[in-house]
Motif scaffolding. Structure first.
Motif, mmCIF file in Angstrom:
data_model
loop_
_atom_site.group_PDB
_atom_site.id
_atom_site.type_symbol
_atom_site.label_atom_id
_atom_site.label_comp_id
_atom_site.label_asym_id
_atom_site.label_seq_id
_atom_site.Cartn_x
_atom_site.Cartn_y
_atom_site.Cartn_z
ATOM 1 N N VAL A 5 -9.490 28.564 16.330
ATOM 2 C CA VAL A 5 -9.208 27.894 15.194
ATOM 3 C C VAL A 5 -8.868 26.587 15.251
ATOM 4 O O VAL A 5 -8.527 25.873 16.158
ATOM 5 C CB VAL A 5 -7.758 28.689 14.813
ATOM 6 C CG1 VAL A 5 -7.261 28.001 13.452
ATOM 7 C CG2 VAL A 5 -7.895 30.095 15.029
ATOM 8 N N ALA A 6 -9.759 25.936 14.407
ATOM 9 C CA ALA A 6 -9.589 24.276 14.196
ATOM 10 C C ALA A 6 -7.900 23.908 13.859
ATOM 11 O O ALA A 6 -7.378 24.525 12.928
ATOM 12 C CB ALA A 6 -10.554 23.802 13.425
ATOM 13 N N SER A 7 -7.715 22.626 14.513
ATOM 14 C CA SER A 7 -6.434 22.172 13.933
ATOM 15 C C SER A 7 -6.386 21.903 12.433
ATOM 16 O O SER A 7 -7.387 21.261 11.924
ATOM 17 C CB SER A 7 -5.926 21.023 14.726
ATOM 18 O OG SER A 7 -4.888 20.342 14.435
ATOM 19 N N GLU A 8 -5.328 22.094 11.644
ATOM 20 C CA GLU A 8 -5.360 21.930 10.144
ATOM 21 C C GLU A 8 -3.550 22.106 9.982
ATOM 22 O O GLU A 8 -3.096 22.735 10.558
ATOM 23 C CB GLU A 8 -6.027 22.604 9.134
ATOM 24 C CG GLU A 8 -5.892 24.153 9.713
ATOM 25 C CD GLU A 8 -6.782 24.936 8.714
ATOM 26 O OE1 GLU A 8 -6.562 25.624 7.816
ATOM 27 O OE2 GLU A 8 -8.273 25.090 9.514
ATOM 28 N N PRO A 9 -3.133 21.575 8.704
ATOM 29 C CA PRO A 9 -1.729 21.677 8.329
ATOM 30 C C PRO A 9 -1.191 23.303 8.237
ATOM 31 O O PRO A 9 -0.292 23.557 8.611
ATOM 32 C CB PRO A 9 -1.700 21.104 7.030
ATOM 33 C CG PRO A 9 -2.881 20.087 7.021
ATOM 34 C CD PRO A 9 -4.010 20.868 7.759
ATOM 35 N N ASN A 10 -2.214 24.093 7.757
ATOM 36 C CA ASN A 10 -1.426 25.578 7.757
ATOM 37 C C ASN A 10 -2.172 26.366 8.973
ATOM 38 O O ASN A 10 -2.286 27.580 8.650
ATOM 39 C CB ASN A 10 -2.166 26.269 6.280
ATOM 40 C CG ASN A 10 -3.582 26.328 6.317
ATOM 41 O OD1 ASN A 10 -4.306 25.761 7.086
ATOM 42 N ND2 ASN A 10 -4.130 27.023 5.370
ATOM 43 N N LEU A 11 -2.083 25.821 10.095
ATOM 44 C CA LEU A 11 -2.814 26.377 11.373
ATOM 45 C C LEU A 11 -1.560 27.549 11.634
ATOM 46 O O LEU A 11 -2.385 28.596 11.875
ATOM 47 C CB LEU A 11 -2.625 25.570 12.566
ATOM 48 C CG LEU A 11 -3.301 25.994 13.681
ATOM 49 C CD1 LEU A 11 -4.706 26.531 13.505
ATOM 50 C CD2 LEU A 11 -3.270 24.645 14.903
ATOM 51 N N THR A 12 -0.348 27.511 11.424
ATOM 52 C CA THR A 12 0.299 28.543 11.885
ATOM 53 C C THR A 12 0.028 29.786 10.859
ATOM 54 O O THR A 12 0.249 30.953 11.294
ATOM 55 C CB THR A 12 1.800 28.350 11.937
ATOM 56 O OG1 THR A 12 2.072 27.087 12.954
ATOM 57 C CG2 THR A 12 2.682 29.384 12.312
ATOM 58 N N GLN B 93 -0.404 33.272 26.710
ATOM 59 C CA GLN B 93 -1.562 32.075 27.124
ATOM 60 C C GLN B 93 -2.833 32.941 26.653
ATOM 61 O O GLN B 93 -3.807 31.956 26.507
ATOM 62 C CB GLN B 93 -1.498 31.928 28.640
ATOM 63 C CG GLN B 93 -2.415 30.691 28.858
ATOM 64 C CD GLN B 93 -2.184 29.598 28.275
ATOM 65 O OE1 GLN B 93 -0.941 28.947 28.262
ATOM 66 N NE2 GLN B 93 -3.060 29.102 27.597
ATOM 67 N N ILE B 94 -3.184 33.893 27.244
ATOM 68 C CA ILE B 94 -4.584 34.600 26.958
ATOM 69 C C ILE B 94 -4.870 34.666 25.438
ATOM 70 O O ILE B 94 -5.784 34.196 25.104
ATOM 71 C CB ILE B 94 -4.509 36.047 27.390
ATOM 72 C CG1 ILE B 94 -4.235 36.056 29.024
ATOM 73 C CG2 ILE B 94 -5.719 36.823 27.081
ATOM 74 C CD1 ILE B 94 -4.443 37.308 29.616
ATOM 75 N N ILE B 95 -3.900 34.972 24.494
ATOM 76 C CA ILE B 95 -4.099 35.106 23.111
ATOM 77 C C ILE B 95 -4.325 33.443 22.632
ATOM 78 O O ILE B 95 -5.266 33.189 22.016
ATOM 79 C CB ILE B 95 -3.106 35.539 22.331
ATOM 80 C CG1 ILE B 95 -2.956 37.100 22.671
ATOM 81 C CG2 ILE B 95 -3.356 35.475 20.986
ATOM 82 C CD1 ILE B 95 -1.794 37.551 21.926
ATOM 83 N N ALA B 96 -3.651 32.536 23.049
ATOM 84 C CA ALA B 96 -3.758 31.002 22.667
ATOM 85 C C ALA B 96 -4.999 30.815 23.052
ATOM 86 O O ALA B 96 -5.657 29.931 22.313
ATOM 87 C CB ALA B 96 -2.538 30.286 22.989
ATOM 88 N N VAL C 249 1.990 26.743 18.607
ATOM 89 C CA VAL C 249 1.426 27.410 17.436
ATOM 90 C C VAL C 249 1.479 29.013 17.583
ATOM 91 O O VAL C 249 1.985 29.446 16.605
ATOM 92 C CB VAL C 249 -0.004 26.848 17.144
ATOM 93 C CG1 VAL C 249 -0.416 27.638 15.852
ATOM 94 C CG2 VAL C 249 0.272 25.301 16.883
ATOM 95 N N LEU C 250 1.167 29.352 18.300
ATOM 96 C CA LEU C 250 1.159 30.717 18.681
ATOM 97 C C LEU C 250 2.451 31.337 18.579
ATOM 98 O O LEU C 250 2.756 32.345 17.977
ATOM 99 C CB LEU C 250 0.466 31.136 20.027
ATOM 100 C CG LEU C 250 0.363 32.664 20.233
ATOM 101 C CD1 LEU C 250 -0.567 33.380 19.238
ATOM 102 C CD2 LEU C 250 -0.086 33.124 21.638
ATOM 103 N N ARG C 251 3.334 30.889 19.288
ATOM 104 C CA ARG C 251 5.034 31.291 19.159
ATOM 105 C C ARG C 251 5.607 31.249 17.706
ATOM 106 O O ARG C 251 6.092 31.981 17.679
ATOM 107 C CB ARG C 251 5.688 30.452 20.201
ATOM 108 C CG ARG C 251 5.293 30.909 21.835
ATOM 109 C CD ARG C 251 5.925 29.829 22.576
ATOM 110 N NE ARG C 251 5.801 30.119 24.001
ATOM 111 C CZ ARG C 251 6.057 29.378 25.050
ATOM 112 N NH1 ARG C 251 6.556 28.175 24.829
ATOM 113 N NH2 ARG C 251 5.721 29.736 26.436
ATOM 114 N N GLU C 252 5.055 30.242 16.998
ATOM 115 C CA GLU C 252 5.428 30.250 15.765
ATOM 116 C C GLU C 252 4.812 31.395 14.934
ATOM 117 O O GLU C 252 5.706 32.103 14.008
ATOM 118 C CB GLU C 252 5.330 28.940 15.106
ATOM 119 C CG GLU C 252 5.874 27.558 15.515
ATOM 120 C CD GLU C 252 5.238 26.179 14.837
ATOM 121 O OE1 GLU C 252 4.194 26.414 14.268
ATOM 122 O OE2 GLU C 252 5.962 25.225 15.545
ATOM 123 N N ALA C 253 3.843 31.857 15.194
ATOM 124 C CA ALA C 253 3.106 32.779 14.592
ATOM 125 C C ALA C 253 3.706 34.233 14.814
ATOM 126 O O ALA C 253 4.088 35.076 14.193
ATOM 127 C CB ALA C 253 1.587 32.798 14.694
#
Length: 245
Positions: free
Chosen positions: A9-16, A42-45, A54-58
């Motif tokens: 996933v590319a970095s962008e404002p609505n990444l989460t 870590q594997i998923i990220a 970001v992954l933890r926020e999701a």
């Protein structure tokens, strides 16, 4: 996660938002069963090409929706494989009295209106189910089984919601019960040593049942309000007791 074809996933404002949706899609598309454990963060990220922050926020959002849950010694466990309903609220953390009380405030209006409709629309089958729940509550009080008491309490109010003959009341009650149940067990455990508290709550349920059985709409409303008000007072007392050194 199990799939290997998800592009980074590319970095962008609505990444989460995007990562949350991708995780939700994988969990609800049939790849996982309830109780199954997700791979380490870590594997998923790494696979998704995002930071662990970001992954933890999701993941936090999915926890709030009841999709996954962190279990000690196991990791992230799938708790639900269906998408959450439109209505979303954060479940109160165990021991967070203020969060619980805010949910109780919401419950007050709901319980009052449900009691009114139940008094108007209840059937003999509904009344029989309420009686069974009352008997289960009495048995739980007699044996000191807090968990069984909470379950019976929730079942009684679920019967009232069912008696409204409005499926939305029943669905909303189930939603509230998930938010409250664990915390009610904690608060009931704290207050179990207070003499007569369980008996008082039982009397309130019996009074509400009597009003519904009689078909007295206004009395049902008053008894429902009194019960929720007293429930709030008991929760506040239990919280204050727990805070004392």
């Amino acid at each position: 996660m199990k799939r290997d074809s998800v592009a980074p996933v590319a970095s962008e404002p609505n990444l989460t938002d995007r990562v949350t949706e991708m995780l939700l899609e994988e969990i609800t598309s049939g790849d996982y069963q309830i109780g199954e454990v997700l791979p380490p963060e870590q594997i998923i990220a790494t696979r998704m090409g995002v930071s662990r922050t970001v992954l933890r926020e999701a993941v936090s959002r999915l926890k709030g929706d009841g999709i996954v849950q962190s279990k000690q010694g196991r990791g992230l466990t799938v708790m639900q494989t269906a998408r959450p309903s439109v209505l979303r609220m954060q479940a109160a953390d165990i021991g967070d009295a203020e969060q619980v009380l805010r949910i109780v405030e919401l419950r007050r209006g709901f319980e009052i209106e449900a009691a009114q409709l139940a008094a108007q629309r209840r059937s003999e089958e509904d009344l029989a189910a309420m009686r069974r729940a009352l008997h289960m509550m009495a048995d739980a009080i007699a044996t000191g089984d807090v968990a069984a008491g909470v379950d019976a309490d929730m079942e009684f109010h679920r019967c009232v919601a069912r008696a409204t003959r409005n499926e939305h009341y029943l669905n909303f009650f189930d939603f509230l019960a998930v938010l409250l149940k664990k915390n009610l067990r904690v608060s009931r455990s704290r207050s179990a040593k207070v003499a007569g508290r369980g008996a008082q709550a039982q009397k309130e349920h019996e009074a509400l049942f009597a009003a519904i059985e009689k078909g007295d709409v206004e009395l049902a409303r008053r008894q429902a309000r009194s019960h929720v008000d007293n429930t709030e007072a008991r929760l506040r007392t239990a919280a204050a007791t727990a805070e004392k050194p």
